[in-house]
Design an enzyme around this catalytic site. Sequence first.
Site, PDB file in Angstrom:
ATOM      1  CB  THR A   1      -0.929   0.000   1.231  1.00  0.00           C
ATOM      2  OG1 THR A   1      -1.760  -1.156   1.186  1.00  0.00           O
ATOM      3  CG2 THR A   1      -1.797   1.242   1.266  1.00  0.00           C
TER       4      THR A   1
ATOM      5  CE1 TYR B   1      -3.612  -0.499  -1.603  1.00  0.00           C
ATOM      6  CE2 TYR B   1      -5.569   0.430  -0.573  1.00  0.00           C
ATOM      7  CZ  TYR B   1      -4.456  -0.372  -0.514  1.00  0.00           C
ATOM      8  OH  TYR B   1      -4.188  -1.060   0.642  1.00  0.00           O
TER       9      TYR B   1
ATOM     10  CB  SER C   1       1.855  -7.827   1.884  1.00  0.00           C
ATOM     11  OG  SER C   1       0.513  -7.827   2.327  1.00  0.00           O
TER      12      SER C   1
ATOM     13  CB  THR D   1      -0.389  -3.347   6.218  1.00  0.00           C
ATOM     14  OG1 THR D   1      -1.600  -3.314   5.456  1.00  0.00           O
ATOM     15  CG2 THR D   1       0.299  -1.992   6.152  1.00  0.00           C
ATOM     16  CG  ASP D   2      -3.507  -7.315   3.776  1.00  0.00           C
ATOM     17  OD1 ASP D   2      -3.854  -6.463   4.620  1.00  0.00           O
ATOM     18  OD2 ASP D   2      -4.132  -7.510   2.715  1.00  0.00           O
TER      19      ASP D   2
ATOM     20  CE  LYS E   1      -3.842  -4.712   8.214  1.00  0.00           C
ATOM     21  NZ  LYS E   1      -3.870  -4.776   6.730  1.00  0.00           N
TER      22      LYS E   1
END
Length: 354
Positions: free
Chosen positions: A46, A60, A93, A126-127, A199
């Site tokens: 991202t 996105y 990711s 981030t995932d 996360k």
Amino acid sequence: MKLFAPTLLAAALLAATATAAHAQTPVAATAPAALPGVTIYATGGTIAGSSASNTDTTNYKAGSIGIQTLIDAVPEMKKVASVTGEQIANVGSSDINGEILLKLSKAINAKLAEPGTQGVVVTHGTDTLAESAFFLDMTVNSPKPVVVVGAMRPATAISADGPMNLLNAVTLAASPDAVGRGTLITLNDRIGSAFYTIKTNSTTVDTFKAEEQGYLGAFIGAQPKFWYSPATPTGKLFFDVSRVTTLPKVVILYAYQDQDAALIDAAIRDGAKGIVIDGSGNGSVNSAVKKRIAELDQQGFPVVRATRTNSGVVTPKTEGIGSGVYSASKARWLLTLALAQGASVAQIKGYFGS
């Protein structure tokens, strides 16, 4: 009062004399101190994402911006470090895999061995950021800072968090205070240990947390402030992957009511060398699955039982291996690296604290 004026006059005369003497003495020019060297390894995500809409924060295209563009977009980084960049990958990711992580780990180990390098930064989606950061925490053999950073909003979004996160990450990697703390994760002005951080929310910017262990520090005015002196997490391991070219297959299965052993057997037929089960509660699974795990125990096939609650400790088990403090995704990498090193089931149990 009569002494006050003469005393001030004398002081003024002394100051003037000192200034004149100083002006007549040549002063050697001092070269500006060299900035610490920081290399950014970009993998996409991202933080390198873009969209046609500046309010789009979910649909996105991840990994559409290259590393040099990211560096150029945050010129403030050049005031805190001598920054260079290398594009390791440029994907979301979800597409980060063992091959990319081996390449990244080897590149980081080589870079940190260079005297001119103070630390490195990894930009990441981030995932699966917490998984990759944990992998690096176990495979990078240097006290120098490794900082993993991402963003919850793409670069094209209103109030994009990537630029500030990236500046903070470079500042952290350049900081002597970050030495000896293992791999770090920083987003949203927070600093966390990769060993514990996960996360915790799908979309909010304050998603990365270690609920039980807490943050290591925070950024105050773009400067890192640590709450504690450097410490090593209990049970932290190191695996040398310098000669590893491929990693054994380890899969994660989700526990649920009415589960049977069919997916376990399918995973084994498909080449899995180990299995992690994301169980309920304290790594709980039903009787049918327990029976199959007990049979696999007898065959020396490792099955690790984690918890889908993502918090707390999974204690040692009669059937299989309790994951201890590790979430299912982190347990998968620990089991993978242990198998890659040829560890026995007894050794693997010890790694998980069972």
